[in-house]
Write a protein that holds these residues in place. Structure first.
Motif, mmCIF file in Angstrom:
data_model
loop_
_atom_site.group_PDB
_atom_site.id
_atom_site.type_symbol
_atom_site.label_atom_id
_atom_site.label_comp_id
_atom_site.label_asym_id
_atom_site.label_seq_id
_atom_site.Cartn_x
_atom_site.Cartn_y
_atom_site.Cartn_z
ATOM 1 N N ASP A 36 0.868 -1.179 0.000
ATOM 2 C CA ASP A 36 0.000 0.000 0.000
ATOM 3 C C ASP A 36 0.905 1.229 0.000
ATOM 4 O O ASP A 36 1.470 1.597 1.033
ATOM 5 C CB ASP A 36 -0.887 0.005 1.241
ATOM 6 C CG ASP A 36 -1.719 1.278 1.357
ATOM 7 O OD1 ASP A 36 -1.695 2.095 0.414
ATOM 8 O OD2 ASP A 36 -2.376 1.461 2.402
ATOM 9 N N PRO A 37 1.081 1.894 -1.156
ATOM 10 C CA PRO A 37 1.977 3.046 -1.239
ATOM 11 C C PRO A 37 1.331 4.359 -0.829
ATOM 12 O O PRO A 37 1.868 5.431 -1.093
ATOM 13 C CB PRO A 37 2.347 3.066 -2.731
ATOM 14 C CG PRO A 37 1.117 2.543 -3.413
ATOM 15 C CD PRO A 37 0.508 1.534 -2.465
ATOM 16 N N GLY A 38 0.179 4.298 -0.164
ATOM 17 C CA GLY A 38 -0.585 5.497 0.138
ATOM 18 C C GLY A 38 0.165 6.546 0.932
ATOM 19 O O GLY A 38 -0.093 7.738 0.781
ATOM 20 N N SER A 39 1.100 6.144 1.801
ATOM 21 C CA SER A 39 1.809 7.105 2.643
ATOM 22 C C SER A 39 3.006 7.734 1.947
ATOM 23 O O SER A 39 3.691 8.573 2.538
ATOM 24 C CB SER A 39 2.286 6.422 3.934
ATOM 25 O OG SER A 39 3.290 5.468 3.641
ATOM 26 N N THR A 40 3.279 7.344 0.702
ATOM 27 C CA THR A 40 4.485 7.818 0.026
ATOM 28 C C THR A 40 4.202 8.947 -0.972
ATOM 29 O O THR A 40 5.038 9.223 -1.836
ATOM 30 C CB THR A 40 5.187 6.660 -0.702
ATOM 31 O OG1 THR A 40 4.316 6.116 -1.710
ATOM 32 C CG2 THR A 40 5.569 5.564 0.265
ATOM 33 N N GLY A 41 3.053 9.589 -0.859
ATOM 34 C CA GLY A 41 2.766 10.748 -1.684
ATOM 35 C C GLY A 41 2.135 10.454 -3.019
ATOM 36 O O GLY A 41 2.104 11.319 -3.898
ATOM 37 N N VAL A 42 1.591 9.255 -3.205
ATOM 38 C CA VAL A 42 0.962 8.900 -4.475
ATOM 39 C C VAL A 42 -0.221 9.819 -4.770
ATOM 40 O O VAL A 42 -0.518 10.108 -5.930
ATOM 41 C CB VAL A 42 0.515 7.420 -4.459
ATOM 42 C CG1 VAL A 42 -0.207 7.061 -5.742
ATOM 43 C CG2 VAL A 42 1.719 6.513 -4.262
ATOM 44 N N TYR A 43 -0.869 10.309 -3.719
ATOM 45 C CA TYR A 43 -2.012 11.217 -3.920
ATOM 46 C C TYR A 43 -1.593 12.478 -4.671
ATOM 47 O O TYR A 43 -2.406 13.109 -5.352
ATOM 48 C CB TYR A 43 -2.608 11.614 -2.570
ATOM 49 C CG TYR A 43 -1.714 12.498 -1.727
ATOM 50 C CD1 TYR A 43 -1.783 13.883 -1.810
ATOM 51 C CD2 TYR A 43 -0.776 11.929 -0.872
ATOM 52 C CE1 TYR A 43 -0.959 14.689 -1.048
ATOM 53 C CE2 TYR A 43 0.060 12.729 -0.113
ATOM 54 C CZ TYR A 43 -0.034 14.106 -0.213
ATOM 55 O OH TYR A 43 0.796 14.891 0.541
ATOM 56 N N CYS A 133 10.763 14.489 3.222
ATOM 57 C CA CYS A 133 10.356 13.085 3.139
ATOM 58 C C CYS A 133 11.310 12.378 2.182
ATOM 59 O O CYS A 133 11.848 13.001 1.272
ATOM 60 C CB CYS A 133 8.904 12.937 2.678
ATOM 61 S SG CYS A 133 8.584 13.544 1.011
ATOM 62 N N PRO A 134 11.534 11.078 2.361
ATOM 63 C CA PRO A 134 12.490 10.364 1.508
ATOM 64 C C PRO A 134 11.862 9.711 0.277
ATOM 65 O O PRO A 134 12.526 8.924 -0.393
ATOM 66 C CB PRO A 134 13.041 9.291 2.450
ATOM 67 C CG PRO A 134 11.889 8.968 3.337
ATOM 68 C CD PRO A 134 11.123 10.263 3.512
ATOM 69 N N HIS A 135 10.597 10.050 -0.025
ATOM 70 C CA HIS A 135 9.983 9.369 -1.166
ATOM 71 C C HIS A 135 9.290 10.304 -2.145
ATOM 72 O O HIS A 135 9.304 10.040 -3.336
ATOM 73 C CB HIS A 135 8.968 8.313 -0.708
ATOM 74 C CG HIS A 135 8.297 8.589 0.587
ATOM 75 N ND1 HIS A 135 7.543 9.722 0.829
ATOM 76 C CD2 HIS A 135 8.303 7.890 1.744
ATOM 77 C CE1 HIS A 135 7.084 9.691 2.078
ATOM 78 N NE2 HIS A 135 7.535 8.604 2.656
ATOM 79 N N ARG A 136 8.719 11.409 -1.711
ATOM 80 C CA ARG A 136 7.944 12.234 -2.640
ATOM 81 C C ARG A 136 8.721 13.468 -3.084
ATOM 82 O O ARG A 136 9.264 13.507 -4.186
ATOM 83 C CB ARG A 136 6.613 12.647 -1.997
ATOM 84 C CG ARG A 136 5.751 13.513 -2.904
ATOM 85 C CD ARG A 136 4.339 13.638 -2.353
ATOM 86 N NE ARG A 136 4.271 14.313 -1.086
ATOM 87 C CZ ARG A 136 4.024 15.630 -0.940
ATOM 88 N NH1 ARG A 136 3.838 16.373 -1.998
ATOM 89 N NH2 ARG A 136 3.940 16.167 0.257
ATOM 90 N N GLU A 137 8.827 14.491 -2.219
ATOM 91 C CA GLU A 137 9.443 15.750 -2.629
ATOM 92 C C GLU A 137 10.961 15.756 -2.465
ATOM 93 O O GLU A 137 11.696 16.255 -3.308
ATOM 94 C CB GLU A 137 8.851 16.907 -1.832
ATOM 95 C CG GLU A 137 7.414 17.223 -2.200
ATOM 96 C CD GLU A 137 6.923 18.455 -1.478
ATOM 97 O OE1 GLU A 137 6.181 19.221 -2.087
ATOM 98 O OE2 GLU A 137 7.285 18.662 -0.299
ATOM 99 N N LYS A 138 11.443 15.271 -1.320
ATOM 100 C CA LYS A 138 12.878 15.295 -1.015
ATOM 101 C C LYS A 138 13.427 16.717 -1.072
ATOM 102 O O LYS A 138 14.533 16.954 -1.555
ATOM 103 C CB LYS A 138 13.656 14.381 -1.967
ATOM 104 C CG LYS A 138 13.158 12.943 -1.984
ATOM 105 C CD LYS A 138 13.932 12.087 -2.966
ATOM 106 C CE LYS A 138 13.398 10.674 -2.991
ATOM 107 N NZ LYS A 138 14.081 9.819 -3.957
#
Length: 214
Positions: A36-43, A133-138
């Motif tokens: 579930d990648p929901g917390s990694t900024g997929v939205y 964050c280490p997955h979306r914007e950095k």
């Protein structure tokens, strides 16, 4: 991988030339065991953290990415020939090399765990700049940086790290008020309460360590 961290996966395989292996990364699982990648900024991005490797077909191949890193705990691997062994996929922790200089321990194990979790969260967001964050914007948001600076200074030797970031703010500045993000050209607005980090960070660093290397 047992816990959340920032980094990537090291892949080991033996496959025919042209075999495509896909790795997708997430912090959570669905109830059925899928990622579930929901917390990694997929939205915001409509993108799941994904690596792909195309096999050369030359015996045992070992591969890890050079130009990216992810924030994750779980990896979904597809396309692997046969059944992978545990040693065929290894999690590699990646962050700025900061020496641990502080410690905390008390009789309440929950507080000890919270402190440990906070440290892992912080180093997962230290990649030459203090990222959000280490997955979306950095991105190096100045407000985030100041709010975590005292915590990092007390727990790690970060004098050079923060001195470097202060220089990033200066070189990214346009006019009298620093942008909300440094470094880079994505200005992200110019808010005085965020730009104030340009003054607060040097003060914080000198107040706690007595060191300011600009």
């Amino acid at each position: 991988m047992g816990q959340n961290f920032a980094g990537w996966a090291k892949l080991k395989l033996r496959a025919e030339k042209g075999t495509s292996i896909q790795l997708r990364f997430a912090e959570w699982l669905n109830v059925d065991g899928t990622i579930d990648p929901g917390s990694t900024g997929v939205y915001a991005t409509d993108v799941v953290q994904t690596d792909k490797y195309i096999a050369k077909g030359q015996g045992v191949e070992i591969w890890e990415p050079r130009f990216t890193y992810h924030g994750f705990r779980y990896i979904e691997m597809t396309g692997f020939p046969g059944k992978p062994a545990m040693e065929d996929l290894e999690g590699i922790v990646v962050h700025t090399d900061v020496e641990s200089t502080g410690e905390f321990k008390c009789s309440d194990e929950m507080l000890n765990r919270l402190h440990k979790t906070a440290l892992w969260t912080e180093v997962s967001n230290m990649h030459s700049i203090p990222t959000d964050c280490p997955h979306r914007e950095k991105c190096g948001w100045l407000g985030d940086a100041f709010l975590t600076s005292d915590m990092t200074i007390y727990n790690f030797n970060t004098a050079l790290f923060w001195s470097k970031f202060i220089r990033d703010i200066e070189t990214s500045r346009r006019g009298n008020v620093p942008a909300n993000i440094a470094p880079g050209r994505r200005m992200g607005g110019k808010d005085p309460d965020w730009g104030a980090a340009f003054i607060q960070l040097p003060y914080q660093l000198f107040y706690i360590t007595g060191i300011l290397q600009l």
